[in-house]
Each structure stands twice: as C-alpha cells, then as structure tokens.
Scaffold this motif. Structure first.
Motif, PDB file in Angstrom:
ATOM      1  N   THR A  82       3.820  10.344  -9.113  1.00 44.60           N
ATOM      2  CA  THR A  82       3.398  10.825 -10.695  1.00 44.60           C
ATOM      3  C   THR A  82       2.543  11.867 -10.354  1.00 44.60           C
ATOM      4  N   ILE A  83       1.809  12.900  -9.414  1.00 44.33           N
ATOM      5  CA  ILE A  83       1.485  13.922  -8.914  1.00 44.33           C
ATOM      6  C   ILE A  83       2.379  14.725  -9.052  1.00 44.33           C
ATOM      7  N   SER A 117      11.931   7.519  -9.207  1.00 42.29           N
ATOM      8  CA  SER A 117      11.707   7.733 -10.542  1.00 42.29           C
ATOM      9  C   SER A 117      10.081   7.759 -11.194  1.00 42.29           C
ATOM     10  N   SER A 118       8.941   7.935 -10.538  1.00 41.10           N
ATOM     11  CA  SER A 118       7.633   8.313 -10.673  1.00 41.10           C
ATOM     12  C   SER A 118       7.744   9.654 -10.961  1.00 41.10           C
ATOM     13  N   THR A 119       8.046  10.341  -9.725  1.00 41.15           N
ATOM     14  CA  THR A 119       8.580  11.560 -10.605  1.00 41.15           C
ATOM     15  C   THR A 119       9.037  11.720 -12.010  1.00 41.15           C
ATOM     16  N   VAL A 120      10.236  11.114 -12.236  1.00 39.17           N
ATOM     17  CA  VAL A 120      10.764  11.892 -13.127  1.00 39.17           C
ATOM     18  C   VAL A 120       9.874  11.422 -13.841  1.00 39.17           C
ATOM     19  N   PHE A 121       9.051  10.167 -14.259  1.00 38.63           N
ATOM     20  CA  PHE A 121       8.785   9.704 -15.075  1.00 38.63           C
ATOM     21  C   PHE A 121       7.726  10.427 -16.083  1.00 38.63           C
ATOM     22  N   ALA A 122       6.390  11.436 -14.356  1.00 37.49           N
ATOM     23  CA  ALA A 122       5.212  11.458 -15.159  1.00 37.49           C
ATOM     24  C   ALA A 122       6.023  12.872 -15.133  1.00 37.49           C
ATOM     25  N   SER A 123       7.437  13.608 -14.972  1.00 34.76           N
ATOM     26  CA  SER A 123       7.567  15.371 -15.173  1.00 34.76           C
ATOM     27  C   SER A 123       8.132  14.521 -17.241  1.00 34.76           C
ATOM     28  N   THR A 124       7.976  13.754 -17.329  1.00 34.18           N
ATOM     29  CA  THR A 124       8.578  13.848 -19.118  1.00 34.18           C
ATOM     30  C   THR A 124       6.979  12.674 -19.652  1.00 34.18           C
ATOM     31  N   TYR A 125       6.422  12.059 -19.247  1.00 30.82           N
ATOM     32  CA  TYR A 125       5.087  11.846 -19.915  1.00 30.82           C
ATOM     33  C   TYR A 125       3.393  11.957 -18.989  1.00 30.82           C
ATOM     34  N   GLY A 126       4.335  13.181 -18.137  1.00 34.96           N
ATOM     35  CA  GLY A 126       2.535  13.169 -17.509  1.00 34.96           C
ATOM     36  C   GLY A 126       1.872  11.968 -16.644  1.00 34.96           C
ATOM     37  N   ILE A 127       0.546  13.020 -16.720  1.00 40.64           N
ATOM     38  CA  ILE A 127      -0.480  11.912 -15.607  1.00 40.64           C
ATOM     39  C   ILE A 127      -0.863  11.042 -15.863  1.00 40.64           C
ATOM     40  N   GLY A 128      -0.133  10.463 -16.885  1.00 39.00           N
ATOM     41  CA  GLY A 128      -0.970   9.090 -17.388  1.00 39.00           C
ATOM     42  C   GLY A 128       0.128   7.657 -16.587  1.00 39.00           C
ATOM     43  N   MET A 129       0.512   7.964 -16.306  1.00 39.37           N
ATOM     44  CA  MET A 129       1.126   7.954 -15.404  1.00 39.37           C
ATOM     45  C   MET A 129       1.137   7.290 -14.700  1.00 39.37           C
ATOM     46  N   ILE A 130      -0.200   7.438 -13.580  1.00 43.60           N
ATOM     47  CA  ILE A 130      -0.258   7.399 -13.030  1.00 43.60           C
ATOM     48  C   ILE A 130      -1.230   5.777 -13.056  1.00 43.60           C
ATOM     49  N   PHE A 131      -1.109   5.273 -14.297  1.00 40.28           N
ATOM     50  CA  PHE A 131      -1.686   4.018 -13.910  1.00 40.28           C
ATOM     51  C   PHE A 131      -0.703   2.871 -13.887  1.00 40.28           C
ATOM     52  N   ALA A 132       0.504   3.048 -13.558  1.00 40.48           N
ATOM     53  CA  ALA A 132       1.397   2.065 -13.148  1.00 40.48           C
ATOM     54  C   ALA A 132       1.268   1.409 -12.003  1.00 40.48           C
ATOM     55  N   ALA A 133       0.335   2.536 -11.612  1.00 45.14           N
ATOM     56  CA  ALA A 133       0.121   2.332  -9.452  1.00 45.14           C
ATOM     57  C   ALA A 133      -1.020   1.270  -9.474  1.00 45.14           C
ATOM     58  N   PRO A 134      -2.010   1.309  -9.847  1.00 46.76           N
ATOM     59  CA  PRO A 134      -3.121   0.155  -9.640  1.00 46.76           C
ATOM     60  C   PRO A 134      -1.920  -1.026 -10.073  1.00 46.76           C
ATOM     61  N   VAL A 135      -1.036  -1.467 -11.411  1.00 44.91           N
ATOM     62  CA  VAL A 135      -0.750  -2.098 -12.261  1.00 44.91           C
ATOM     63  C   VAL A 135       0.499  -3.305 -10.913  1.00 44.91           C
ATOM     64  N   LEU A 136       0.764  -2.378 -10.304  1.00 50.92           N
ATOM     65  CA  LEU A 136       2.182  -2.413  -8.939  1.00 50.92           C
ATOM     66  C   LEU A 136       0.763  -3.267  -7.735  1.00 50.92           C
ATOM     67  N   ILE A 186       0.677  -0.657   0.164  1.00 49.89           N
ATOM     68  CA  ILE A 186       0.507  -0.084   0.223  1.00 49.89           C
ATOM     69  C   ILE A 186       0.623   1.177   0.167  1.00 49.89           C
ATOM     70  N   VAL A 187       1.486   1.259   0.924  1.00 49.82           N
ATOM     71  CA  VAL A 187       3.049   2.659   0.980  1.00 49.82           C
ATOM     72  C   VAL A 187       3.577   2.576  -0.457  1.00 49.82           C
ATOM     73  N   ASN A 188       3.738   1.525  -0.921  1.00 54.81           N
ATOM     74  CA  ASN A 188       4.416   1.227  -1.879  1.00 54.81           C
ATOM     75  C   ASN A 188       3.737   2.058  -3.503  1.00 54.81           C
ATOM     76  N   THR A 189       2.866   2.091  -3.203  1.00 59.62           N
ATOM     77  CA  THR A 189       1.350   2.329  -4.113  1.00 59.62           C
ATOM     78  C   THR A 189       1.137   3.499  -4.009  1.00 59.62           C
ATOM     79  N   VAL A 190       1.147   4.520  -2.468  1.00 55.56           N
ATOM     80  CA  VAL A 190       0.682   5.302  -2.419  1.00 55.56           C
ATOM     81  C   VAL A 190       1.669   6.137  -2.741  1.00 55.56           C
TER      82      VAL A 190
END
Length: 228
Positions: free
Chosen positions: A15-16, A140-159, A5-9
């Motif tokens: 990402t945000i 890493s999610s901060t870096v990803f989102a800074s490049t690709y945007g909010i759509g990267m948040i969909f990786a959270a439920p997959v994890l 749960i902590v990892n997902t959050v």
C-alpha cells in the motif's frame, strides 16, 4: 501466527509503495489498472467457486445462503453504511475509496489461500500457503493503492483479524472448521469476489457487502447438523 503477520506486513508495504506511485500514474493507466483489478476479481472468484462446487455436500446451500444473507444485508444496508463511513472519514477526497477498500478486503480475505492458510498453519505449523498469499497480496495491494491511495491500508488490520480468527478457532478445536464447511464458504466467497469484479468493470453494482451475512448461514447450518 507468523504467516498472518507476514501477510499483513506485505499489504502495508504494498500500500505504501502504491501510494508513492499514485500521483505519477496517468489517468489512462489508472483506468487500465482499474479494469485489470476487475478482471482479476472475476478470474479468482469464479475459480474459487467452480473448483469447490463438487466438494459441496448440499448443492443448494450456497444459493439459500446468498439469498437469505443478501436479504439480511440489504435490510441492514451494510454496503451503504460502509461506503458512507469511508467517504465521511476520507472527507470526500477519495470518492472511490469505499469501493476499492471493500473489493480489496474481499480479495484479500475471501480466498482459498487466505482461509486455508491459517488453518494449515495452526494444524501443521506450515506457513507455505500464507507466504504464497503474502506475495500475491503484496502485488495486488500495490496496484490497489496506486489507484485508490493510502486509505487502502485499512484492509491490513481486517486481514489480520480475519486470518487470526481462523487460526485461533483451529487451535481451540481442530474439528470446528471441516473441509465441507470450508468448501461452502469458498463457494460463496468466490461469488462475492466475482460480484466485486463486475462492479469494478462497471458492469453491475451488486452491492457486494450486503451479502456478507451469507457467510454465516453455512456455519449455522453445520452447527445445527452437528447438534441433531
């Protein structure tokens, strides 16, 4: 499950944060971040593969798995279907979102900390590995989102589903995921992450998602061995 749960959050928070920084980063800096992600994938992927090769009971199993799994994935066209689905739902605004999302999912999920973490959490109640992974994924999610945007948040439920699967399987049967099987999965997973790095660096597009069925081959092999 608290570690997962902590990892997902952390991925959601990262990402945000990255999305808020997205428009403030100049294009040349985004290119630098893009290359940095590629180099990171190469380093993490190769380390995961090389460090677990000596643990393999069947040295050619990962080769057979990659070849057979790649053929199956190519026949199904997993990579193409995924990219078309993402582009469709992003309405064409994020042409690179599919590539970024697939890379992020692999980087978050197919790694020693993300795979061993929930197993150790289920067996011993120790979430140290997952908390460590959470910190890495936050960055890493901060870096990803800074490049690709909010759509990267969909990786959270997959994890969450991925780690949750390992957690539940271990809870139901502590012997279901052996050290030998985990080693094979990490070898293959490491090569898949490396493949994503090559794509990010524009060296070679290996259509990494087509190799996802490769992760199933070792599981089927060890299941077959246990029945003999």
């Amino acid at each position: 499950m608290i570690g997962t749960i902590v990892n997902t959050v952390c991925i959601i928070a990262g990402t945000i944060t990255g999305t808020l920084l997205h428009k403030g980063i100049k294009e040349r800096y985004k290119t630098t971040l893009y290359n940095g992600l590629g180099l990171t994938c190469l380093a993490i992927g190769l380390n995961a593969t090389i460090s677990h090769l000596h643990d393999s009971e069947y040295p050619v199993l990962f080769i057979v798995s990659l070849c057979l799994g790649g053929v199956i994935g190519s026949a199904i066209d997993i990579d193409g279907r995924f990219k078309r689905l993402v582009i469709k739902h992003s309405k064409g605004k994020e042409n690179n979102l599919a590539e970024g999302l697939s890379t992020a999912i692999l980087l978050y999920c197919i790694g020693p900390l993300s795979m061993l973490g929930p197993v150790i959490s289920a067996l011993k109640g120790d979430n140290t590995l997952l908390y460590t992974n959470s910190t890495l994924d936050l960055v890493s999610s901060t870096v990803f989102a800074s490049t690709y945007g909010i759509g990267m948040i969909f990786a959270a439920p997959v994890l969450f589903c991925w780690q949750g699967m390992f957690y539940m399987i271990t809870k139901l049967s502590s012997s279901a995921i052996s050290n030998e099987l985990m080693a094979e999965l990490l070898i293959i997973g490491g090569l898949m992450i490396t493949s994503s790095g090559l794509s990010l660096l524009n060296i070679k597009d290996c259509k990494t998602l087509n190799y996802l069925p490769s992760l199933v081959i070792p599981i089927l092999w060890y299941l077959l061995i246990s029945l003999i």
